[in-house]
Motif scaffolding. Structure first.
Motif, PDB file in Angstrom:
ATOM      1  N   ASP A  58       0.850  -1.184   0.000  1.00 43.45           N
ATOM      2  CA  ASP A  58       0.000   0.000   0.000  1.00 43.45           C
ATOM      3  C   ASP A  58       0.890   1.240   0.000  1.00 43.45           C
ATOM      4  OD1 ASP A  58      -2.219   1.572   0.049  1.00 43.45           O
ATOM      5  OD2 ASP A  58      -2.565   1.366   2.198  1.00 43.45           O
ATOM      6  N   TYR A  59       1.170   1.738  -1.200  1.00 41.91           N
ATOM      7  CA  TYR A  59       2.058   2.896  -1.346  1.00 41.91           C
ATOM      8  C   TYR A  59       1.304   4.227  -1.325  1.00 41.91           C
ATOM      9  CZ  TYR A  59       5.499  -0.483  -3.009  1.00 41.91           C
ATOM     10  OH  TYR A  59       6.353  -1.537  -3.121  1.00 41.91           O
ATOM     11  N   GLU A  60       0.029   4.196  -1.622  1.00 40.06           N
ATOM     12  CA  GLU A  60      -0.718   5.428  -1.843  1.00 40.06           C
ATOM     13  C   GLU A  60      -1.149   6.070  -0.524  1.00 40.06           C
ATOM     14  OE1 GLU A  60      -0.488   6.184  -4.869  1.00 40.06           O
ATOM     15  OE2 GLU A  60       0.050   4.180  -5.524  1.00 40.06           O
ATOM     16  N   GLN A  61      -1.255   7.394  -0.546  1.00 40.72           N
ATOM     17  CA  GLN A  61      -1.676   8.116   0.644  1.00 40.72           C
ATOM     18  C   GLN A  61      -3.181   8.383   0.638  1.00 40.72           C
ATOM     19  OE1 GLN A  61       0.690  11.613   1.091  1.00 40.72           O
ATOM     20  NE2 GLN A  61       2.581  10.483   1.394  1.00 40.72           N
ATOM     21  N   HIS A  62      -3.761   8.441  -0.549  1.00 42.59           N
ATOM     22  CA  HIS A  62      -5.191   8.731  -0.662  1.00 42.59           C
ATOM     23  C   HIS A  62      -5.953   7.476  -1.060  1.00 42.59           C
ATOM     24  CE1 HIS A  62      -4.471  12.986  -0.214  1.00 42.59           C
ATOM     25  NE2 HIS A  62      -3.509  12.904  -1.123  1.00 42.59           N
ATOM     26  N   PRO A  63      -7.052   7.180  -0.377  1.00 42.64           N
ATOM     27  CA  PRO A  63      -7.829   5.987  -0.703  1.00 42.64           C
ATOM     28  C   PRO A  63      -8.366   5.980  -2.131  1.00 42.64           C
ATOM     29  CG  PRO A  63      -8.522   6.883   1.406  1.00 42.64           C
ATOM     30  CD  PRO A  63      -7.573   7.867   0.804  1.00 42.64           C
ATOM     31  N   SER A  64      -8.644   7.146  -2.700  1.00 44.20           N
ATOM     32  CA  SER A  64      -9.176   7.187  -4.066  1.00 44.20           C
ATOM     33  C   SER A  64      -8.138   6.693  -5.071  1.00 44.20           C
ATOM     34  CB  SER A  64      -9.628   8.600  -4.424  1.00 44.20           C
ATOM     35  OG  SER A  64      -8.545   9.504  -4.335  1.00 44.20           O
ATOM     36  N   VAL A  65      -6.868   6.951  -4.824  1.00 42.04           N
ATOM     37  CA  VAL A  65      -5.815   6.472  -5.716  1.00 42.04           C
ATOM     38  C   VAL A  65      -5.679   4.959  -5.597  1.00 42.04           C
ATOM     39  CG1 VAL A  65      -3.357   6.628  -6.277  1.00 42.04           C
ATOM     40  CG2 VAL A  65      -4.607   8.672  -5.583  1.00 42.04           C
ATOM     41  N   SER A  66      -5.755   4.449  -4.381  1.00 40.58           N
ATOM     42  CA  SER A  66      -5.708   2.997  -4.182  1.00 40.58           C
ATOM     43  C   SER A  66      -6.886   2.316  -4.868  1.00 40.58           C
ATOM     44  CB  SER A  66      -5.728   2.658  -2.690  1.00 40.58           C
ATOM     45  OG  SER A  66      -4.567   3.125  -2.066  1.00 40.58           O
ATOM     46  N   GLU A  67      -8.056   2.938  -4.789  1.00 39.59           N
ATOM     47  CA  GLU A  67      -9.236   2.386  -5.444  1.00 39.59           C
ATOM     48  C   GLU A  67      -9.055   2.364  -6.960  1.00 39.59           C
ATOM     49  OE1 GLU A  67     -14.052   3.166  -5.722  1.00 39.59           O
ATOM     50  OE2 GLU A  67     -12.763   4.625  -4.712  1.00 39.59           O
ATOM     51  N   ALA A  68      -8.474   3.415  -7.511  1.00 38.97           N
ATOM     52  CA  ALA A  68      -8.234   3.463  -8.952  1.00 38.97           C
ATOM     53  C   ALA A  68      -7.283   2.349  -9.381  1.00 38.97           C
ATOM     54  CB  ALA A  68      -7.666   4.830  -9.342  1.00 38.97           C
ATOM     55  N   TRP A  69      -6.253   2.082  -8.588  1.00 39.22           N
ATOM     56  CA  TRP A  69      -5.323   0.997  -8.916  1.00 39.22           C
ATOM     57  C   TRP A  69      -6.000  -0.362  -8.831  1.00 39.22           C
ATOM     58  CZ3 TRP A  69      -1.254   1.344 -11.714  1.00 39.22           C
ATOM     59  CH2 TRP A  69      -0.525   2.506 -11.736  1.00 39.22           C
ATOM     60  N   LEU A  70      -6.930  -0.513  -7.890  1.00 39.45           N
ATOM     61  CA  LEU A  70      -7.686  -1.763  -7.811  1.00 39.45           C
ATOM     62  C   LEU A  70      -8.525  -1.972  -9.066  1.00 39.45           C
ATOM     63  CD1 LEU A  70      -8.885  -1.827  -4.117  1.00 39.45           C
ATOM     64  CD2 LEU A  70      -7.333  -3.417  -5.224  1.00 39.45           C
ATOM     65  N   TYR A  71      -9.175  -0.914  -9.516  1.00 38.72           N
ATOM     66  CA  TYR A  71      -9.949  -1.013 -10.754  1.00 38.72           C
ATOM     67  C   TYR A  71      -9.051  -1.369 -11.936  1.00 38.72           C
ATOM     68  CZ  TYR A  71     -14.244   0.820  -8.696  1.00 38.72           C
ATOM     69  OH  TYR A  71     -15.374   0.983  -7.953  1.00 38.72           O
ATOM     70  N   LEU A  72      -7.889  -0.756 -12.008  1.00 34.37           N
ATOM     71  CA  LEU A  72      -6.965  -1.061 -13.105  1.00 34.37           C
ATOM     72  C   LEU A  72      -6.471  -2.505 -13.030  1.00 34.37           C
ATOM     73  CD1 LEU A  72      -4.908   2.231 -13.289  1.00 34.37           C
ATOM     74  CD2 LEU A  72      -6.455   1.322 -15.019  1.00 34.37           C
ATOM     75  N   GLY A  73      -6.222  -2.983 -11.827  1.00 32.41           N
ATOM     76  CA  GLY A  73      -5.783  -4.365 -11.665  1.00 32.41           C
ATOM     77  C   GLY A  73      -6.849  -5.358 -12.096  1.00 32.41           C
ATOM     78  N   MET A  74      -8.096  -5.110 -11.721  1.00 32.27           N
ATOM     79  CA  MET A  74      -9.180  -5.997 -12.126  1.00 32.27           C
ATOM     80  C   MET A  74      -9.458  -5.884 -13.625  1.00 32.27           C
ATOM     81  SD  MET A  74      -9.795  -7.785  -9.561  1.00 32.27           S
ATOM     82  CE  MET A  74     -11.239  -8.678 -10.054  1.00 32.27           C
ATOM     83  N   LEU A  75      -9.300  -4.685 -14.178  1.00 37.47           N
ATOM     84  CA  LEU A  75      -9.466  -4.504 -15.620  1.00 37.47           C
ATOM     85  C   LEU A  75      -8.409  -5.286 -16.381  1.00 37.47           C
ATOM     86  CD1 LEU A  75     -10.983  -2.984 -17.849  1.00 37.47           C
ATOM     87  CD2 LEU A  75      -9.291  -1.188 -17.641  1.00 37.47           C
ATOM     88  N   ARG A  76      -7.196  -5.264 -15.903  1.00 34.43           N
ATOM     89  CA  ARG A  76      -6.108  -6.029 -16.523  1.00 34.43           C
ATOM     90  C   ARG A  76      -6.419  -7.522 -16.508  1.00 34.43           C
ATOM     91  NH1 ARG A  76      -1.046  -8.021 -13.996  1.00 34.43           N
ATOM     92  NH2 ARG A  76       0.344  -8.528 -15.696  1.00 34.43           N
ATOM     93  N   LEU A  77      -6.927  -8.006 -15.381  1.00 31.39           N
ATOM     94  CA  LEU A  77      -7.296  -9.408 -15.259  1.00 31.39           C
ATOM     95  C   LEU A  77      -8.415  -9.762 -16.239  1.00 31.39           C
ATOM     96  CD1 LEU A  77      -7.048 -12.099 -13.685  1.00 31.39           C
ATOM     97  CD2 LEU A  77      -8.765 -11.184 -12.132  1.00 31.39           C
ATOM     98  N   LEU A  78      -9.421  -8.903 -16.331  1.00 32.88           N
ATOM     99  CA  LEU A  78     -10.538  -9.143 -17.237  1.00 32.88           C
ATOM    100  C   LEU A  78     -10.094  -9.163 -18.697  1.00 32.88           C
ATOM    101  CD1 LEU A  78     -13.629  -9.389 -17.618  1.00 32.88           C
ATOM    102  CD2 LEU A  78     -13.689  -6.904 -17.714  1.00 32.88           C
ATOM    103  N   VAL A  79      -9.261  -8.219 -19.084  1.00 32.82           N
ATOM    104  CA  VAL A  79      -8.779  -8.162 -20.469  1.00 32.82           C
ATOM    105  C   VAL A  79      -7.957  -9.398 -20.808  1.00 32.82           C
ATOM    106  CG1 VAL A  79      -7.232  -6.903 -22.022  1.00 32.82           C
ATOM    107  CG2 VAL A  79      -8.898  -5.668 -20.635  1.00 32.82           C
ATOM    108  N   ARG A  80      -7.119  -9.844 -19.907  1.00 34.61           N
ATOM    109  CA  ARG A  80      -6.318 -11.047 -20.154  1.00 34.61           C
ATOM    110  C   ARG A  80      -7.203 -12.276 -20.303  1.00 34.61           C
ATOM    111  NH1 ARG A  80      -1.393 -11.852 -16.373  1.00 34.61           N
ATOM    112  NH2 ARG A  80      -1.004 -13.401 -17.955  1.00 34.61           N
TER     113      ARG A  80
END
Length: 64
Positions: free
Chosen positions: A36-58
């Protein structure tokens, strides 16, 4: 006093509990989400969405 739960013989997995464990394992494969590198929860949430999007695309690419 806490009541004792009935004991069941053998291994009985809880329904749908494995979904949470696998999701965290898949997200942990992304380098940015392993800690957990991020200081703001909204940035962490955005990375979670990107991670799940990457999984879905693969998965979609593999199915095609």
């Amino acid at each position: 006093m806490v009541p004792e739960l009935p004991r069941v013989e053998g291994f009985k997995p809880l329904p749908k509990r494995w979904v949470v464990g696998w999701t965290f394992a898949w997200l942990g494969r992304n380098r940015r989400l392993s800690k957990d590198y991020e200081q703001h929860p909204s940035v962490s949430e955005a990375w979670l969405y990107l991670g799940m999007l990457r999984l879905l695309v693969r998965r979609l690419a593999k199915a095609a």
